[in-house]
Scaffold this motif. Structure first.
Motif, PDB file in Angstrom:
ATOM      1  N   VAL A 176       5.954   6.344 -11.017  1.00 49.49           N
ATOM      2  CA  VAL A 176       7.110   5.617 -11.541  1.00 49.49           C
ATOM      3  C   VAL A 176       6.585   4.534 -12.485  1.00 49.49           C
ATOM      4  O   VAL A 176       5.962   3.569 -12.047  1.00 49.49           O
ATOM      5  CB  VAL A 176       7.945   4.981 -10.407  1.00 49.49           C
ATOM      6  N   TYR A 177       6.830   4.718 -13.777  1.00 47.37           N
ATOM      7  CA  TYR A 177       6.283   3.785 -14.772  1.00 47.37           C
ATOM      8  C   TYR A 177       6.840   2.379 -14.591  1.00 47.37           C
ATOM      9  O   TYR A 177       6.102   1.401 -14.621  1.00 47.37           O
ATOM     10  CB  TYR A 177       6.565   4.286 -16.189  1.00 47.37           C
ATOM     11  N   ASP A 178       8.160   2.256 -14.440  1.00 44.79           N
ATOM     12  CA  ASP A 178       8.787   0.945 -14.273  1.00 44.79           C
ATOM     13  C   ASP A 178       9.770   1.006 -13.108  1.00 44.79           C
ATOM     14  O   ASP A 178      10.898   1.449 -13.270  1.00 44.79           O
ATOM     15  CB  ASP A 178       9.504   0.524 -15.554  1.00 44.79           C
ATOM     16  N   THR A 205      19.534   0.445  -3.032  1.00 41.01           N
ATOM     17  CA  THR A 205      18.739  -0.774  -3.218  1.00 41.01           C
ATOM     18  C   THR A 205      17.260  -0.481  -2.998  1.00 41.01           C
ATOM     19  O   THR A 205      16.889   0.536  -2.408  1.00 41.01           O
ATOM     20  CB  THR A 205      19.165  -1.873  -2.231  1.00 41.01           C
ATOM     21  N   GLN A 206      16.465  -1.414  -3.473  1.00 34.22           N
ATOM     22  CA  GLN A 206      15.028  -1.385  -3.199  1.00 34.22           C
ATOM     23  C   GLN A 206      14.537  -2.817  -3.098  1.00 34.22           C
ATOM     24  O   GLN A 206      14.965  -3.686  -3.844  1.00 34.22           O
ATOM     25  CB  GLN A 206      14.285  -0.643  -4.306  1.00 34.22           C
ATOM     26  N   VAL A 207      13.671  -3.049  -2.139  1.00 35.78           N
ATOM     27  CA  VAL A 207      13.012  -4.335  -2.015  1.00 35.78           C
ATOM     28  C   VAL A 207      11.654  -4.161  -2.669  1.00 35.78           C
ATOM     29  O   VAL A 207      10.845  -3.343  -2.230  1.00 35.78           O
ATOM     30  CB  VAL A 207      12.865  -4.770  -0.541  1.00 35.78           C
ATOM     31  N   LEU A 208      11.455  -4.895  -3.759  1.00 41.07           N
ATOM     32  CA  LEU A 208      10.189  -4.779  -4.478  1.00 41.07           C
ATOM     33  C   LEU A 208       9.332  -6.014  -4.262  1.00 41.07           C
ATOM     34  O   LEU A 208       9.815  -7.140  -4.309  1.00 41.07           O
ATOM     35  CB  LEU A 208      10.433  -4.618  -5.985  1.00 41.07           C
ATOM     36  N   ASP A 209       8.084  -5.764  -4.021  1.00 35.87           N
ATOM     37  CA  ASP A 209       7.054  -6.793  -3.997  1.00 35.87           C
ATOM     38  C   ASP A 209       5.815  -6.138  -4.596  1.00 35.87           C
ATOM     39  O   ASP A 209       5.882  -4.994  -5.057  1.00 35.87           O
ATOM     40  CB  ASP A 209       6.819  -7.321  -2.582  1.00 35.87           C
ATOM     41  N   LEU A 210       4.726  -6.830  -4.613  1.00 31.10           N
ATOM     42  CA  LEU A 210       3.538  -6.272  -5.259  1.00 31.10           C
ATOM     43  C   LEU A 210       3.103  -4.960  -4.617  1.00 31.10           C
ATOM     44  O   LEU A 210       2.758  -4.004  -5.316  1.00 31.10           O
ATOM     45  CB  LEU A 210       2.390  -7.288  -5.240  1.00 31.10           C
ATOM     46  N   LYS A 211       3.179  -4.891  -3.294  1.00 31.83           N
ATOM     47  CA  LYS A 211       2.753  -3.674  -2.591  1.00 31.83           C
ATOM     48  C   LYS A 211       3.646  -2.486  -2.949  1.00 31.83           C
ATOM     49  O   LYS A 211       3.150  -1.414  -3.309  1.00 31.83           O
ATOM     50  CB  LYS A 211       2.770  -3.913  -1.079  1.00 31.83           C
ATOM     51  N   THR A 212       4.976  -2.657  -2.865  1.00 31.69           N
ATOM     52  CA  THR A 212       5.881  -1.545  -3.168  1.00 31.69           C
ATOM     53  C   THR A 212       5.856  -1.199  -4.657  1.00 31.69           C
ATOM     54  O   THR A 212       6.014  -0.042  -5.022  1.00 31.69           O
ATOM     55  CB  THR A 212       7.318  -1.849  -2.712  1.00 31.69           C
ATOM     56  N   TRP A 213       5.647  -2.203  -5.505  1.00 28.56           N
ATOM     57  CA  TRP A 213       5.530  -1.966  -6.954  1.00 28.56           C
ATOM     58  C   TRP A 213       4.320  -1.067  -7.222  1.00 28.56           C
ATOM     59  O   TRP A 213       4.418  -0.070  -7.930  1.00 28.56           O
ATOM     60  CB  TRP A 213       5.387  -3.288  -7.687  1.00 28.56           C
ATOM     61  N   ASN A 214       3.184  -1.437  -6.652  1.00 22.29           N
ATOM     62  CA  ASN A 214       1.959  -0.654  -6.864  1.00 22.29           C
ATOM     63  C   ASN A 214       2.075   0.748  -6.280  1.00 22.29           C
ATOM     64  O   ASN A 214       1.574   1.708  -6.876  1.00 22.29           O
ATOM     65  CB  ASN A 214       0.752  -1.389  -6.281  1.00 22.29           C
ATOM     66  N   MET A 215       2.758   0.889  -5.148  1.00 16.98           N
ATOM     67  CA  MET A 215       2.942   2.219  -4.557  1.00 16.98           C
ATOM     68  C   MET A 215       3.804   3.083  -5.466  1.00 16.98           C
ATOM     69  O   MET A 215       3.507   4.267  -5.673  1.00 16.98           O
ATOM     70  CB  MET A 215       3.574   2.107  -3.169  1.00 16.98           C
ATOM     71  N   ALA A 216       4.861   2.512  -6.016  1.00 16.41           N
ATOM     72  CA  ALA A 216       5.729   3.272  -6.924  1.00 16.41           C
ATOM     73  C   ALA A 216       4.967   3.692  -8.172  1.00 16.41           C
ATOM     74  O   ALA A 216       5.079   4.834  -8.626  1.00 16.41           O
ATOM     75  CB  ALA A 216       6.966   2.437  -7.299  1.00 16.41           C
ATOM     76  N   ARG A 217       4.184   2.770  -8.708  1.00 16.47           N
ATOM     77  CA  ARG A 217       3.391   3.092  -9.902  1.00 16.47           C
ATOM     78  C   ARG A 217       2.397   4.213  -9.589  1.00 16.47           C
ATOM     79  O   ARG A 217       2.197   5.123 -10.390  1.00 16.47           O
ATOM     80  CB  ARG A 217       2.643   1.850 -10.414  1.00 16.47           C
ATOM     81  N   LYS A 218       1.793   4.144  -8.419  1.00 13.61           N
ATOM     82  CA  LYS A 218       0.840   5.174  -8.005  1.00 13.61           C
ATOM     83  C   LYS A 218       1.527   6.538  -7.867  1.00 13.61           C
ATOM     84  O   LYS A 218       0.925   7.572  -8.142  1.00 13.61           O
ATOM     85  CB  LYS A 218       0.192   4.778  -6.678  1.00 13.61           C
ATOM     86  N   ASP A 219       2.814   6.511  -7.481  1.00 11.61           N
ATOM     87  CA  ASP A 219       3.593   7.748  -7.339  1.00 11.61           C
ATOM     88  C   ASP A 219       4.168   8.225  -8.667  1.00 11.61           C
ATOM     89  O   ASP A 219       4.972   9.162  -8.689  1.00 11.61           O
ATOM     90  CB  ASP A 219       4.732   7.544  -6.337  1.00 11.61           C
TER      91      ASP A 219
END
Length: 96
Positions: free
Chosen positions: A36-38, A20-34
């Motif tokens: 991860v496109y989507d 699982t993953q809990v996504l919010d704006l912060k974790t979304w932006n961190m993943a994108r920065k790492d």
């Protein structure tokens, strides 16, 4: 609420060994920065809030959903009314 999202993630992991993953704006932006496109398309169960789902309407609409579980669904009361922005956003993004 954030505490319920974390609880859902923990229970799915502990009881069913589901990623699982809990996504919010912060974790979304961190993943994108790492790189991860989507972040929705990484093989994990995504747990998100109603406001984040509303914000990510376009990205959610791109996914061919098999199952969506809506906790605290009483908050979507009167979702059929045009004034219910989040309810209509979920309808557009998840049902089409």
């Amino acid at each position: 609420p954030a505490s319920l999202r974390k609880q859902w993630a923990q229970e799915l992991q502990d009881k069913f060994n589901l990623p699982t993953q809990v996504l919010d704006l912060k974790t979304w932006n961190m993943a994108r920065k790492d790189g991860v496109y989507d972040p929705f398309k990484n093989g994990k169960i995504s747990i998100i809030s109603y406001p984040f789902a509303n914000r990510m309407e376009y990205a959610l609409a791109q996914i061919p959903w098999d199952l969506v579980v809506i906790d605290e669904a009483h908050k979507l009361r009167n979702a059929h009314r045009s004034s219910n922005k989040i309810g209509n956003s979920l309808k557009r993004s998840l049902i089409g």
